[in-house]
Design an enzyme around this catalytic site. Structure first.
Site, short mmCIF file in Angstrom:
data_model
loop_
_atom_site.label_atom_id
_atom_site.label_comp_id
_atom_site.label_asym_id
_atom_site.label_seq_id
_atom_site.Cartn_x
_atom_site.Cartn_y
_atom_site.Cartn_z
N GLY A 1 0.80 -1.23 0.00
CA GLY A 1 0.00 0.00 0.00
C GLY A 1 0.83 1.27 0.00
O GLY A 1 2.06 1.26 0.05
N ASP B 1 -2.53 -12.79 5.93
CA ASP B 1 -3.85 -12.25 6.27
C ASP B 1 -3.90 -12.04 7.77
O ASP B 1 -3.96 -12.99 8.54
CB ASP B 1 -4.93 -13.22 5.81
CG ASP B 1 -6.34 -12.73 6.10
OD1 ASP B 1 -6.49 -11.69 6.77
OD2 ASP B 1 -7.30 -13.39 5.65
N ALA C 1 -5.35 -1.93 6.07
CA ALA C 1 -6.68 -1.52 6.55
C ALA C 1 -7.69 -1.69 5.42
O ALA C 1 -7.34 -1.71 4.24
CB ALA C 1 -6.67 -0.07 7.02
N TYR C 2 -8.94 -1.80 5.82
CA TYR C 2 -10.05 -1.64 4.89
C TYR C 2 -10.32 -0.14 4.85
O TYR C 2 -10.76 0.44 5.85
CB TYR C 2 -11.27 -2.41 5.39
CG TYR C 2 -12.50 -2.31 4.50
CD1 TYR C 2 -12.92 -3.39 3.75
CD2 TYR C 2 -13.25 -1.12 4.42
CE1 TYR C 2 -14.05 -3.31 2.93
CE2 TYR C 2 -14.36 -1.03 3.61
CZ TYR C 2 -14.77 -2.13 2.87
OH TYR C 2 -15.88 -2.04 2.07
N THR C 3 -10.02 0.51 3.72
CA THR C 3 -10.05 1.97 3.69
C THR C 3 -11.17 2.56 2.82
O THR C 3 -11.22 3.77 2.65
CB THR C 3 -8.70 2.52 3.17
OG1 THR C 3 -8.44 1.94 1.89
CG2 THR C 3 -7.57 2.17 4.13
N ASP D 1 -8.66 10.04 11.69
CA ASP D 1 -9.48 11.12 12.23
C ASP D 1 -10.95 10.73 12.31
O ASP D 1 -11.73 11.39 13.01
CB ASP D 1 -9.31 12.39 11.39
CG ASP D 1 -9.60 12.18 9.91
OD1 ASP D 1 -9.31 11.08 9.40
OD2 ASP D 1 -10.10 13.12 9.26
N TYR E 1 -16.75 2.89 8.95
CA TYR E 1 -15.29 2.93 8.89
C TYR E 1 -14.71 3.42 10.21
O TYR E 1 -13.79 2.80 10.76
CB TYR E 1 -14.85 3.83 7.73
CG TYR E 1 -13.36 4.09 7.68
CD1 TYR E 1 -12.47 3.08 7.33
CD2 TYR E 1 -12.84 5.35 7.98
CE1 TYR E 1 -11.10 3.31 7.28
CE2 TYR E 1 -11.47 5.58 7.93
CZ TYR E 1 -10.61 4.56 7.58
OH TYR E 1 -9.26 4.80 7.54
N TRP F 1 -6.39 12.60 5.93
CA TRP F 1 -6.27 13.12 4.56
C TRP F 1 -4.93 12.70 3.92
O TRP F 1 -4.21 13.52 3.36
CB TRP F 1 -6.42 14.63 4.56
CG TRP F 1 -7.76 15.15 5.00
CD1 TRP F 1 -8.66 14.54 5.84
CD2 TRP F 1 -8.36 16.42 4.66
NE1 TRP F 1 -9.77 15.34 6.03
CE2 TRP F 1 -9.61 16.50 5.31
CE3 TRP F 1 -7.95 17.48 3.87
CZ2 TRP F 1 -10.45 17.60 5.20
CZ3 TRP F 1 -8.79 18.57 3.76
CH2 TRP F 1 -10.03 18.63 4.41
#
Length: 304
Positions: free
Chosen positions: A23, A48, A72-74, A114, A137, A163
């Site tokens: 990533g 995993d 992460a699951y983003t 955040d 999330y 961000w």
């Protein structure tokens, strides 16, 4: 333990297990590493972190001194429909890493968000401020923080950021450049305020915390983002202005500010998510670059 900022008690070339190694942030962690780190990249499909027996087996064999979790699951909006999947990745996965880190005597660095806040404060958020996630999330990322804290692991850093952008990943900067090349008019949300964060700056902050160790930088939660604040609209205008100066053939003639309710999305966003970096600065002595300077640096490197 030392990072890239000076000497340390451990011998050179100590091991870091880098989770989510394919990533955007993990790429920056690898780019910013100095010679003393032996980085072992781990990612799907071979690794995993939601599979506890696998985590125990792989990390037990590697025996890293440090585990850095960038996985992460983003998909913020996707999580609204896939909260169970997001919870496995963002909630249970970090708990598994913490469980194994405790067994191995390793330090865990985990990146959070955040989105654990509701954005109602309207003054820079402290690490001690009450959390109140508004989205799936945010709930799943908070669950990951809580799993680490409740694991009994003492040597951890949870680093909340906001961000995030950089090479090797989807992000707002790349989206705006693409749209500005394709469209004459862009409509950008102007009533959400936060702090853009360059991935390489966040990677350096992680190394700064590791360099300071658990003495000068006590283990726990830290906030890190670039200095200053902007709305998405202001951020977009700065991006377009800078790429125009680089000679890019921008098609966008108009960039218009809109309200959040004019651009409805499945997941609610914090209206305000600026972080106080005082705790990080006090612990590391490091300077936090302002977001405009870091954006310029990223765009220069992107062009080259």
């Amino acid at each position: 333990m030392s990072g890239c900022m000076g000497g340390g008690e451990m011998p050179a070339r100590h091991k870091m297990a880098l989770i989510g190694s394919k990533g955007m942030l993990a790429s920056a962690v690898r780019n910013c590493a100095c010679d003393e780190w032996e980085i072992i990249p781990l990612d799907l499909p071979e690794f995993d972190m939601t599979d506890l027996p696998l985590v125990k087996s792989v990390l037990g064999e590697l025996r890293p001194a440090v585990i850095v979790n960038c996985a992460a699951y983003t998909n913020v909006d996707g999580a609204e429909a896939e909260e169970a999947l997001a919870m496995r990745v963002n909630g249970e996965g970090p708990g598994n890493l913490a469980h194994v880190a405790k067994q191995l005597g390793a330090t865990l660095v985990h990146v959070s968000t955040d989105y654990v806040f509701d954005g109602a404060k309207m003054a820079p958020y402290l690490e001690s401020d009450p959390v109140a996630p508004m989205s799936a999330y945010g709930r799943t990322k908070l669950a990951g923080e809580q799993a680490i804290i409740e694991s009994g692991l003492e040597s951890f850093y949870i680093v909340r950021t906001s961000w995030l952008y950089g090479p090797n990943g989807k992000n707002f900067v790349e989206t705006i450049i693409r749209l500005a090349l394709e469209r004459e008019e862009l409509r950008i949300v102007a009533d959400q305020v936060g702090s853009p964060t360059y991935a390489e700056d966040l990677a350096r902050a992680i190394y700064a915390l590791l360099s300071a160790g658990g003495i000068r930088a006590p283990f726990g939660i830290y906030h890190y983002a670039n200095e200053g604040q902007a709305s998405w609209y202001e951020f977009a205008r700065e991006i377009i202005s800078l790429v125009q100066q680089q000679g890019m053939p921008i098609k966008a003639q108009r960039v218009l500010p809109i309200r959040t309710d004019e651009y409805p999305l499945p997941a609610p966003r914090p209206t305000y998510s600026v972080f106080s970096k005082d705790k990080y600065r006090a612990a590391t002595g490091a300077i936090v670059p302002d977001w405009q300077s870091s954006l310029k640096q990223y765009l220069r490197e992107r062009m080259s």
